[in-house]
Write a protein that holds these residues in place. Sequence first.
Motif, PDB file in Angstrom:
ATOM      1  N   ASP A 179       8.170 -10.443 -12.328  1.00 16.99           N
ATOM      2  CA  ASP A 179       7.188 -10.330 -13.422  1.00 16.99           C
ATOM      3  C   ASP A 179       6.801 -11.687 -13.975  1.00 16.99           C
ATOM      4  O   ASP A 179       5.666 -11.914 -14.362  1.00 16.99           O
TER       5      ASP A 179
ATOM      6  N   PRO B 254      -0.549  -1.282  -7.636  1.00 19.73           N
ATOM      7  CA  PRO B 254      -0.110  -0.786  -8.945  1.00 19.73           C
ATOM      8  C   PRO B 254      -0.404   0.703  -9.134  1.00 19.73           C
ATOM      9  O   PRO B 254       0.253   1.363  -9.917  1.00 19.73           O
ATOM     10  N   ASN B 255      -1.375   1.211  -8.367  1.00 17.58           N
ATOM     11  CA  ASN B 255      -1.724   2.637  -8.540  1.00 17.58           C
ATOM     12  C   ASN B 255      -0.866   3.564  -7.698  1.00 17.58           C
ATOM     13  O   ASN B 255      -1.083   4.765  -7.685  1.00 17.58           O
TER      14      ASN B 255
ATOM     15  N   ASP C 178      -4.644  -4.649  -1.925  1.00 14.89           N
ATOM     16  CA  ASP C 178      -3.496  -3.828  -1.556  1.00 14.89           C
ATOM     17  C   ASP C 178      -3.327  -3.858  -0.042  1.00 14.89           C
ATOM     18  O   ASP C 178      -4.311  -3.835   0.695  1.00 14.89           O
TER      19      ASP C 178
END
Length: 1029
Positions: A83, A144-145, A194
């Motif tokens: 992160d 992220p999805n 992605d």
Amino acid sequence: MFCGRTRDADEEDAEVVTGMAELEGLEFGKSDFVLLDEVTMEQFMENLKLRFEKGRIYTYIGEVVVSVNPYRQMDIYGKDTIDAYRGRELYENPPHLYAVSDAAYKAMKRRAKDTCIVISGESGAGKTEASKYIMQYIAAITNPNQRVEVESVKNVLLKSNCVLEAFGNAKTNRNDNSSRFGKYMDINFNFNGDPTGGNINNYLLEKSRVVQQQDGERNFHSFYQLLRGGSDEMLGSFHLQKDPALYTYTKEGAATATSNNDRSSHKAVMSALEAIGFSQEEITSIYQVLAAILLLGNVQFESDGESVQIVGLEAVNHISELIASDMDSVCKSLLFRTVATGGGEVIEKGHTEQDACFGCSAFAKALYERLFGWIVNRINSVIEVKDYNPVLHGKNTVIGVLDIYGFEIFDNNSFEQFCINYCNEKLQQLFIELILRQEQGEYQREGITWQHIDYFNNQIIVDLVEQPHKGIISILDEACLTVGKVTDTVCLESMDTKLAQHPHYTSRKLSPTDKTMDFQKQFRIRHYAGDVTYSVEGFLDKNKDLLFQDFKRLMYNSANPVMKEMWPDGQLSITEVTKRPLTAATLFKNSIVALVDKLGCKEPYYVRCIKPNEMKSQVLFDDARCQHQVAYLGLMENVMVRRAGFAYRQHYARVLQRYKMTCEYTWPNHLMASDREAVEAIITQHGFQDDVAYGHTKLFVRSPRSLYTLEQERAALIPILVLFLQKVWRGALARRRCRRMRAIYAIMGCFKRYKVKAHFWEVERRFTNVRTMADYGRSVEWPTPPAALSQFHNNTVMLHRRWWARQIVKNIPPSDMLEVRAKVAALTALSGERKDWGVSRAWERDYLANVRDCPQTSVAFIRVSKELRNRDEHNQVLFSGFCRKVNRFNKSTDRGLLITDKCVYKLEPKKQFKVLKRLPLDILTGLSVTSGADQMVALHTTSQDDVLLCLQRGELCSNQDRVGELVGALVDHFTRLRNVPFPVKVCPLAVQLLMRGKPKSVSVESKAGQNNADFKKSRDGFILLVPAN
Ligand SMILES: Nc1ncnc2c1ncn2[C@@H]1O[C@H](COP(=O)(O)OP(=O)(O)OP(=O)(O)O)[C@@H](O)[C@H]1O
Ligand SMILES: [Mg+2]
């Protein structure tokens, strides 16, 4: 901050270090070698050592990460760290692999650039570990999805490591998990950033390890995993026993302790294979090949001087079972080779014992090599980007990760080391091309003042190996082609002759005094990374990589489709003339050239791995070893170029495009003569003029911090611009919508007007002639009006009706008008509730004065009537007639009834119509009648003393109805002339009234024998008895 600064290194360093110090204290050494006070080997090594000792394993040289293997688990790869690095700039965090990974990812995503991360370093330096962390980072920051298809690609990419390591890695003396192949993995990304797929290329698997390992080393992990981790059932079916010591190929490694647990690894590999999508049949086949190789290793040959036999046919039997072939074919392939003679004849030539052994181990090696290649292809087929359409999916970008064997110098260096070191020369050349030469070349091209850095260009060594005709590979190939007995030694002589003048080549023959080399056996190449002495022994065989065709055919004819697929070249029949296959060195060279081409067109990021010691120790920092690595990795030159250079350069147009919003003179468009001037305006506005140089076509920014500031400002402005653009665009959209709506309304308006007009026209057409029609258009059907005209329609219908009525009424003579009005009033008042109300007859009104109706009495009545008119001054008689009346004492009598526009009179017919009672008309409040045919009327009064009577008929007609007439006359008078309401109640059963305030109910009954209607008292009032018929 940048104003007035001179190119003083110390000052610059101090400044940037302050920035870094916020993140990492200076006690940890300098996080970027560019910040060294002096670029000397001593300072470099000192910093590297300090950082290693302080547990800081990563250090930058600009964007290059130098990584030192810590030989211990570090707590720097967790989610928090990911992160912290996600989406950040390189210099915002302490050096880390994640930072370069992110930089590569950002370049790919932001600028749609293909990027690659080249990881280099010697065996055990931590390349494979680094590549795994890079993959993990990319996997963690993408998707992220959580889209399922992307997750599955990521899963296969991550899982493939486990499988490739099992089959491609082995314990060596230098690394317990040494990759024995080179790996280059492309990860494909869609426009979202992605991962959508990938592709793995493998290079030069060290297949000789299958049949022979050095002391203390092991065969590939997969063999031990199978033997130690395979279930009893599986091993039983493969005719294997659980002990690696029983097999020639695994005997050497059987006793070697390793840090990895073969049994648990086996489980992990099996589940990874399944997860990737290998079928059960495929998984079994993989292990059957391994088992066959192990059994092949135990096959022995014996010779009786004439022919060669296999010792112990049982093993061969098992092998044939495992490779789904028959035993005869296997034996034949092991003992004979089929040769096509010139005349198309095929003969079988028996092997010597030596040939048989050679063939057998070549077969084992080839089986393993094909298996490995097949596994890689199979994984590729799962992760290849499917249904890709650039128009639909946008540019397909790629991040490549290269984890390839580092430079190798052993005591005994053979063909493999020669190939590996050549590969490293090529990669070094690429590094020079991209990082050093390109950089310097660019400064020259752009006219930037530049202090030239001397670096060693290793192109000359690359040429030494790969140049056509003259290079070592060419000489080797030529020797392999030559018919007749060409030995390694002959080949060495040929090299000595051809390369005698080459500054990087030598041998004992060329330098007879150098006793570190043997005559006729060794040659030395002065690699960029150091001198390596190669033993020429086995070079030719390894280069020829001979495998008898019979084995290929054997495998191609296997009944196992998976194995057959691994050997497509076995399809060729014996007599088919085959092109001579390319040699191992040439194949390798071609694959490396292709790799370098592939890397060359990508934006490179480098991870340079250093192995701190040979003992796998966490604490030991072997200075000499490290310094050697630093030297041959060219890190010093890298620092020098970097220090003299600029962190960032870009064409003016691109810089302008990206940052023009940060300056008032350039946003949205500049008015200056050139983009360069506009860029200068941006730079000056930010006060960076001392941190940049202006090239002919590009802007050069020295420190990343300036760029970062620009980036930050841009990032802050973007939302505002987006908002602005959204506003403008939304406005445009809204205006367009508005215009459309207006047009729609205009069309609707026209259409509505047309509909209205059309309705008018139609009405007009239908009603034009109604005046002349007999029914004045009563039968004309109205057209259906548009909704807008419904009120209008009702009105016009009404108008027409009125007009029509007027036409009818107009023709009625005035003398009849009173009657017509009365009838209309009666019609309304009775509202259809009384069946017969005398509408069809003429209404005479004044019946008592009517001679025809009352022939005996009319004269007398007319006289009285006149007197009353004179006295009461009435204008009009509303009604007169005989009636039966009852009073509150239940007494019923016959009376004359006269109603004028002033009074109601009750007259005594027997006494010359003497007035018995006179009531002003005003006191009447309404009347009640029944719905039947009787003639009863109750006149309601304000005095609550109602008049109840039953009208009688005279001579005109004995059963005509006069109630309707009385009702019509009264209602017309009250409502039309007096303009007061006059309620009429039509009662279906009994009439209700009040007599002297007392309620009475009057019902009607028919009675047989009753001649005239008459009242009779009842319990609650009266009953009107009427004749029965
Ligand atoms: N970042 C790290 N953290 C902890 N241990 C590491 C790290 N990097 C390397 N190691 C240790 O070093 C060993 C060797 O590393 P790795 O297998 O990556 O070397 P390599 O450069 O790929 O060598 P080869 O060329 O032989 O394949 C690993 O098995 C691991 O124990
Ligand atoms: Mg490795």
